[in-house]
Write a protein that holds these residues in place. Structure first.
Motif, PDB file in Angstrom:
ATOM      1  N   PHE A  50       0.842  -1.197   0.000  1.00  0.00           N
ATOM      2  CA  PHE A  50       0.000   0.000   0.000  1.00  0.00           C
ATOM      3  C   PHE A  50       0.877   1.247   0.000  1.00  0.00           C
ATOM      4  O   PHE A  50       2.048   1.190   0.337  1.00  0.00           O
ATOM      5  CB  PHE A  50      -0.958   0.009   1.200  1.00  0.00           C
ATOM      6  CG  PHE A  50      -0.281  -0.049   2.543  1.00  0.00           C
ATOM      7  CD1 PHE A  50      -0.117   1.095   3.304  1.00  0.00           C
ATOM      8  CD2 PHE A  50       0.199  -1.247   3.041  1.00  0.00           C
ATOM      9  CE1 PHE A  50       0.509   1.035   4.540  1.00  0.00           C
ATOM     10  CE2 PHE A  50       0.821  -1.316   4.285  1.00  0.00           C
ATOM     11  CZ  PHE A  50       0.976  -0.167   5.029  1.00  0.00           C
ATOM     12  N   THR A  51       0.269   2.373  -0.376  1.00  0.00           N
ATOM     13  CA  THR A  51       0.961   3.656  -0.352  1.00  0.00           C
ATOM     14  C   THR A  51       0.441   4.470   0.831  1.00  0.00           C
ATOM     15  O   THR A  51      -0.548   4.099   1.460  1.00  0.00           O
ATOM     16  CB  THR A  51       0.749   4.455  -1.651  1.00  0.00           C
ATOM     17  OG1 THR A  51      -0.648   4.664  -1.826  1.00  0.00           O
ATOM     18  CG2 THR A  51       1.333   3.729  -2.844  1.00  0.00           C
ATOM     19  N   ASN A  52       1.119   5.565   1.113  1.00  0.00           N
ATOM     20  CA  ASN A  52       0.686   6.385   2.233  1.00  0.00           C
ATOM     21  C   ASN A  52       0.519   7.840   1.842  1.00  0.00           C
ATOM     22  O   ASN A  52       0.978   8.284   0.804  1.00  0.00           O
ATOM     23  CB  ASN A  52       1.675   6.282   3.398  1.00  0.00           C
ATOM     24  CG  ASN A  52       2.863   7.187   3.219  1.00  0.00           C
ATOM     25  OD1 ASN A  52       3.561   7.128   2.223  1.00  0.00           O
ATOM     26  ND2 ASN A  52       3.092   8.052   4.183  1.00  0.00           N
ATOM     27  N   LEU A  53      -0.126   8.547   2.731  1.00  0.00           N
ATOM     28  CA  LEU A  53      -0.271   9.992   2.659  1.00  0.00           C
ATOM     29  C   LEU A  53       0.898  10.604   3.412  1.00  0.00           C
ATOM     30  O   LEU A  53       1.177  10.206   4.542  1.00  0.00           O
ATOM     31  CB  LEU A  53      -1.585  10.410   3.336  1.00  0.00           C
ATOM     32  CG  LEU A  53      -1.741  11.894   3.632  1.00  0.00           C
ATOM     33  CD1 LEU A  53      -2.142  12.621   2.357  1.00  0.00           C
ATOM     34  CD2 LEU A  53      -2.783  12.112   4.715  1.00  0.00           C
ATOM     35  N   VAL A  54       1.616  11.536   2.818  1.00  0.00           N
ATOM     36  CA  VAL A  54       2.621  12.304   3.540  1.00  0.00           C
ATOM     37  C   VAL A  54       1.873  13.475   4.169  1.00  0.00           C
ATOM     38  O   VAL A  54       1.225  14.261   3.471  1.00  0.00           O
ATOM     39  CB  VAL A  54       3.760  12.786   2.619  1.00  0.00           C
ATOM     40  CG1 VAL A  54       4.748  13.642   3.393  1.00  0.00           C
ATOM     41  CG2 VAL A  54       4.474  11.595   1.986  1.00  0.00           C
TER      42      VAL A  54
ATOM     43  N   GLY B  43       4.091  10.316   7.812  1.00  0.00           N
ATOM     44  CA  GLY B  43       2.938   9.883   7.032  1.00  0.00           C
ATOM     45  C   GLY B  43       2.521   8.484   7.415  1.00  0.00           C
ATOM     46  O   GLY B  43       3.147   7.833   8.247  1.00  0.00           O
ATOM     47  N   GLY B  44       1.453   8.032   6.810  1.00  0.00           N
ATOM     48  CA  GLY B  44       0.955   6.687   7.076  1.00  0.00           C
ATOM     49  C   GLY B  44      -0.072   6.289   6.042  1.00  0.00           C
ATOM     50  O   GLY B  44      -0.534   7.108   5.260  1.00  0.00           O
ATOM     51  N   GLY B  45      -0.413   5.006   6.063  1.00  0.00           N
ATOM     52  CA  GLY B  45      -1.377   4.515   5.094  1.00  0.00           C
ATOM     53  C   GLY B  45      -2.103   3.279   5.576  1.00  0.00           C
ATOM     54  O   GLY B  45      -1.658   2.594   6.505  1.00  0.00           O
ATOM     55  N   ALA B  46      -3.225   2.998   4.937  1.00  0.00           N
ATOM     56  CA  ALA B  46      -4.057   1.846   5.247  1.00  0.00           C
ATOM     57  C   ALA B  46      -3.802   0.727   4.238  1.00  0.00           C
ATOM     58  O   ALA B  46      -3.498   0.986   3.078  1.00  0.00           O
ATOM     59  CB  ALA B  46      -5.527   2.237   5.212  1.00  0.00           C
ATOM     60  N   PHE B  47      -3.938  -0.501   4.696  1.00  0.00           N
ATOM     61  CA  PHE B  47      -3.809  -1.653   3.808  1.00  0.00           C
ATOM     62  C   PHE B  47      -4.805  -1.535   2.660  1.00  0.00           C
ATOM     63  O   PHE B  47      -5.974  -1.223   2.885  1.00  0.00           O
ATOM     64  CB  PHE B  47      -4.101  -2.956   4.550  1.00  0.00           C
ATOM     65  CG  PHE B  47      -3.072  -3.373   5.565  1.00  0.00           C
ATOM     66  CD1 PHE B  47      -1.832  -2.775   5.648  1.00  0.00           C
ATOM     67  CD2 PHE B  47      -3.364  -4.397   6.447  1.00  0.00           C
ATOM     68  CE1 PHE B  47      -0.892  -3.177   6.577  1.00  0.00           C
ATOM     69  CE2 PHE B  47      -2.436  -4.816   7.388  1.00  0.00           C
ATOM     70  CZ  PHE B  47      -1.200  -4.203   7.451  1.00  0.00           C
ATOM     71  N   ALA B  48      -4.346  -1.814   1.461  1.00  0.00           N
ATOM     72  CA  ALA B  48      -5.218  -1.779   0.292  1.00  0.00           C
ATOM     73  C   ALA B  48      -6.249  -2.907   0.349  1.00  0.00           C
ATOM     74  O   ALA B  48      -7.381  -2.753  -0.103  1.00  0.00           O
ATOM     75  CB  ALA B  48      -4.392  -1.882  -0.986  1.00  0.00           C
ATOM     76  N   GLY B  49      -5.882  -4.049   0.947  1.00  0.00           N
ATOM     77  CA  GLY B  49      -6.754  -5.212   0.973  1.00  0.00           C
ATOM     78  C   GLY B  49      -7.574  -5.368   2.245  1.00  0.00           C
ATOM     79  O   GLY B  49      -8.160  -6.425   2.472  1.00  0.00           O
ATOM     80  N   GLY B  50      -7.620  -4.361   3.098  1.00  0.00           N
ATOM     81  CA  GLY B  50      -8.404  -4.445   4.325  1.00  0.00           C
ATOM     82  C   GLY B  50      -7.586  -4.931   5.506  1.00  0.00           C
ATOM     83  O   GLY B  50      -6.402  -5.242   5.392  1.00  0.00           O
ATOM     84  N   ASN B  51      -8.228  -4.996   6.645  1.00  0.00           N
ATOM     85  CA  ASN B  51      -7.576  -5.355   7.904  1.00  0.00           C
ATOM     86  C   ASN B  51      -7.066  -6.789   7.903  1.00  0.00           C
ATOM     87  O   ASN B  51      -7.587  -7.643   7.191  1.00  0.00           O
ATOM     88  CB  ASN B  51      -8.548  -5.167   9.068  1.00  0.00           C
ATOM     89  CG  ASN B  51      -9.034  -3.753   9.180  1.00  0.00           C
ATOM     90  OD1 ASN B  51      -8.300  -2.810   8.913  1.00  0.00           O
ATOM     91  ND2 ASN B  51     -10.289  -3.579   9.566  1.00  0.00           N
TER      92      ASN B  51
END
Length: 167
Positions: A28-32, A139-147
């Protein structure tokens, strides 16, 4: 004059069970965050109080990151600390080339020490204190495929690739 620069982090988290078997891989990618962007400008262009110490943290289920998040204030996510290491793992980057740098030669590692631990993403911060609320949240990001649900004895190995490119 329209000059833009894009900063992005790309995470790859690999989970292995207590026997070393691959359970899953999440990319996954993140938001800076604004705080991270300001820190980059301050340290790089102004040269003020530079420190290369960065660490990785894990988030609870379904994190939502916002540009205004800081370690002291982030309503959309919580930190998970259910791992054996006494601090957040340090980021040890290799050489910068072609606008990119990563920690693939020295992955951040976590040893999970609780069953049914829900995680949903990761973040980069300048403080190694597990559960700490100070330091610069890059920054941080959420898993693309869910928890994902972790079990006691699982190991997470995290590679992060940071890129800078003209947008």
């Amino acid at each position: 004059m329209d000059i833009q620069k894009k900063l992005e982090n790309y995470y790859e988290i690999e989970c292995r069970d207590k026997n070393g078997n691959l359970k899953w891989v999440e990319k996954f990618t993140n938001l800076v965050t604004t705080e991270g962007l300001n820190d980059s400008l301050d340290k790089h262009l102004k040269g003020s109080n530079y420190s290369a110490a960065w660490y990785l943290g894990l988030t609870g289920a379904s994190p939502v990151f916002a540009a205004g998040d800081t370690m002291a204030s982030h309503a959309g996510w919580t930190e998970v600390t259910a791992y054996s290491e006494s601090t957040r793992p340090a980021l040890v980057f290799g050489s910068v080339a072609a606008g990119s740098v990563n920690n693939s030669a020295s992955k951040a590692s976590y040893t999970v020490n609780a069953d049914n631990t829900q995680i949903g993403g990761a973040f980069t911060v300048s403080n190694n204190e597990k559960g700490g609320t100070s330091g610069i949240l890059y920054g941080g990001g959420a898993f693309a495929g869910g928890n994902k649900t972790l079990s006691n004895g699982d190991t997470l190995n995290v590679t992060i690739t940071c890129t800078a490119a003209a947008a």
